[in-house]
Design a protein around this motif. Structure first.
Motif, mmCIF file in Angstrom:
data_model
loop_
_atom_site.group_PDB
_atom_site.id
_atom_site.type_symbol
_atom_site.label_atom_id
_atom_site.label_comp_id
_atom_site.label_asym_id
_atom_site.label_seq_id
_atom_site.Cartn_x
_atom_site.Cartn_y
_atom_site.Cartn_z
ATOM 1 N N THR A 154 0.856 -1.195 0.000
ATOM 2 C CA THR A 154 0.000 0.000 0.000
ATOM 3 C C THR A 154 0.892 1.245 0.000
ATOM 4 O OG1 THR A 154 -0.056 0.201 2.411
ATOM 5 C CG2 THR A 154 -1.744 -1.225 1.365
ATOM 6 N N PRO A 155 0.350 2.379 -0.379
ATOM 7 C CA PRO A 155 1.137 3.616 -0.295
ATOM 8 C C PRO A 155 1.640 3.889 1.132
ATOM 9 C CG PRO A 155 -0.819 3.984 -1.630
ATOM 10 C CD PRO A 155 -0.951 2.611 -1.018
ATOM 11 N N GLU A 156 0.839 3.545 2.132
ATOM 12 C CA GLU A 156 1.248 3.754 3.519
ATOM 13 C C GLU A 156 2.443 2.863 3.886
ATOM 14 O OE1 GLU A 156 -1.952 3.030 2.588
ATOM 15 O OE2 GLU A 156 -2.833 5.027 2.881
ATOM 16 N N GLN A 157 2.402 1.613 3.450
ATOM 17 C CA GLN A 157 3.521 0.706 3.720
ATOM 18 C C GLN A 157 4.798 1.221 3.049
ATOM 19 O OE1 GLN A 157 1.495 -2.811 2.166
ATOM 20 N NE2 GLN A 157 1.883 -3.866 4.128
ATOM 21 N N LEU A 158 4.666 1.666 1.828
ATOM 22 C CA LEU A 158 5.832 2.179 1.103
ATOM 23 C C LEU A 158 6.405 3.421 1.778
ATOM 24 C CD1 LEU A 158 4.578 1.654 -2.549
ATOM 25 C CD2 LEU A 158 6.330 0.326 -1.332
ATOM 26 N N GLU A 159 5.543 4.283 2.295
ATOM 27 C CA GLU A 159 6.005 5.487 2.981
ATOM 28 C C GLU A 159 6.726 5.134 4.282
ATOM 29 O OE1 GLU A 159 7.206 9.133 3.385
ATOM 30 O OE2 GLU A 159 6.110 8.473 1.613
ATOM 31 N N ARG A 160 6.173 4.186 5.052
ATOM 32 C CA ARG A 160 6.835 3.734 6.284
ATOM 33 C C ARG A 160 8.193 3.117 5.968
ATOM 34 N NH1 ARG A 160 1.654 2.184 7.808
ATOM 35 N NH2 ARG A 160 2.007 0.048 7.140
ATOM 36 N N MET A 161 8.241 2.325 4.894
ATOM 37 C CA MET A 161 9.489 1.705 4.501
ATOM 38 C C MET A 161 10.519 2.777 4.139
ATOM 39 S SD MET A 161 10.330 -1.006 1.430
ATOM 40 C CE MET A 161 10.247 0.188 0.106
ATOM 41 N N LYS A 162 10.119 3.757 3.375
ATOM 42 C CA LYS A 162 11.025 4.821 2.959
ATOM 43 C C LYS A 162 11.584 5.570 4.177
ATOM 44 C CE LYS A 162 11.157 8.996 0.145
ATOM 45 N NZ LYS A 162 10.355 9.933 -0.656
ATOM 46 N N ALA A 163 10.708 5.888 5.126
ATOM 47 C CA ALA A 163 11.147 6.600 6.334
ATOM 48 C C ALA A 163 12.072 5.728 7.176
ATOM 49 C CB ALA A 163 9.935 7.035 7.146
ATOM 50 N N SER A 164 11.780 4.455 7.283
ATOM 51 C CA SER A 164 12.600 3.545 8.076
ATOM 52 C C SER A 164 13.969 3.344 7.450
ATOM 53 C CB SER A 164 11.888 2.200 8.226
ATOM 54 O OG SER A 164 12.679 1.302 8.960
ATOM 55 N N VAL A 165 14.011 3.142 6.156
ATOM 56 C CA VAL A 165 15.283 2.925 5.463
ATOM 57 C C VAL A 165 16.168 4.160 5.585
ATOM 58 C CG1 VAL A 165 16.334 2.532 3.197
ATOM 59 C CG2 VAL A 165 14.401 1.143 3.925
ATOM 60 N N ALA A 166 15.553 5.340 5.629
ATOM 61 C CA ALA A 166 16.323 6.571 5.777
ATOM 62 C C ALA A 166 17.080 6.605 7.103
ATOM 63 C CB ALA A 166 15.401 7.786 5.662
ATOM 64 N N LYS A 167 16.601 5.854 8.095
ATOM 65 C CA LYS A 167 17.273 5.806 9.398
ATOM 66 C C LYS A 167 18.502 4.907 9.386
ATOM 67 C CE LYS A 167 13.031 6.544 12.014
ATOM 68 N NZ LYS A 167 12.108 5.938 13.001
ATOM 69 N N ASN A 168 18.635 4.066 8.379
ATOM 70 C CA ASN A 168 19.783 3.157 8.308
ATOM 71 C C ASN A 168 21.040 3.970 8.039
ATOM 72 O OD1 ASN A 168 17.989 1.071 8.602
ATOM 73 N ND2 ASN A 168 18.240 0.254 6.546
ATOM 74 N N ALA A 169 21.952 3.940 8.979
ATOM 75 C CA ALA A 169 23.206 4.657 8.821
ATOM 76 C C ALA A 169 24.241 3.739 8.183
ATOM 77 C CB ALA A 169 23.697 5.136 10.180
ATOM 78 N N PRO A 170 25.121 4.288 7.353
ATOM 79 C CA PRO A 170 26.151 3.441 6.739
ATOM 80 C C PRO A 170 26.961 2.653 7.748
ATOM 81 C CG PRO A 170 26.149 5.611 5.740
ATOM 82 C CD PRO A 170 25.184 5.656 6.902
ATOM 83 N N LYS A 171 27.131 3.181 8.974
ATOM 84 C CA LYS A 171 27.908 2.453 9.987
ATOM 85 C C LYS A 171 27.264 1.125 10.347
ATOM 86 C CE LYS A 171 25.666 4.614 13.867
ATOM 87 N NZ LYS A 171 25.721 5.222 15.139
ATOM 88 N N ASN A 172 25.937 0.982 10.116
ATOM 89 C CA ASN A 172 25.240 -0.250 10.450
ATOM 90 C C ASN A 172 25.365 -1.315 9.375
ATOM 91 O OD1 ASN A 172 24.338 0.850 12.842
ATOM 92 N ND2 ASN A 172 22.450 1.621 11.945
ATOM 93 N N GLU A 173 25.868 -0.963 8.219
ATOM 94 C CA GLU A 173 25.924 -1.918 7.115
ATOM 95 C C GLU A 173 27.165 -2.785 7.126
ATOM 96 O OE1 GLU A 173 23.418 0.813 3.961
ATOM 97 O OE2 GLU A 173 25.320 -0.036 3.366
ATOM 98 N N ALA A 174 28.277 -2.244 7.558
ATOM 99 C CA ALA A 174 29.536 -2.987 7.462
ATOM 100 C C ALA A 174 29.891 -3.631 8.792
ATOM 101 C CB ALA A 174 30.650 -2.039 7.024
ATOM 102 N N VAL A 175 30.296 -4.851 8.722
ATOM 103 C CA VAL A 175 30.849 -5.536 9.882
ATOM 104 C C VAL A 175 31.596 -6.745 9.391
ATOM 105 C CG1 VAL A 175 30.469 -6.524 12.128
ATOM 106 C CG2 VAL A 175 28.879 -4.858 11.285
#
Length: 106
Positions: A85-106
């Protein structure tokens, strides 16, 4: 958190592997938990996990996804994935924006 003193790095690999497999089996069981909802809440989903498996293990994208989904991705998608749904996509977009590059590498 100081990455040099992260206790996660001292976790036994066998324990980590067992916990990872339990997470994957839990997600296989909870096919009602849509990837878009997982992304909207936590900023990652089954596809992210399969990408991490692909990167860590040198598997092909298809092989990594089948490992995570327990079946070919196209089959899982046809049986279990609905339209977002458009609402799900908006929540996903906002959540993904919180992912910092420091959390990706390990």
């Amino acid at each position: 958190m100081n990455p040099e003193s992260d206790s996660l790095d001292t976790l036994d690999d066998a324990v980590a592997a067992q916990a990872f497999r339990r997470l994957i089996r839990h997600l296989r069981h909870r096919e009602d938990a849509q990837n878009v909802d997982l992304m909207g809440l936590a900023g990652f989903c089954r596809n992210c996990l399969s990408d991490w498996v692909e990167e860590a293990g040198g598997l092909s994208k298809d092989a990594a996804r089948e490992t995570v989904y327990g079946m070919p991705y196209a089959e899982w998608k046809a049986h279990h994935q609905g339209d977002a749904t458009p609402e799900q996509l908006e929540r996903m977009k906002a959540s993904v924006a919180k992912n910092a590059p420091k959390n990706e590498a390990v």
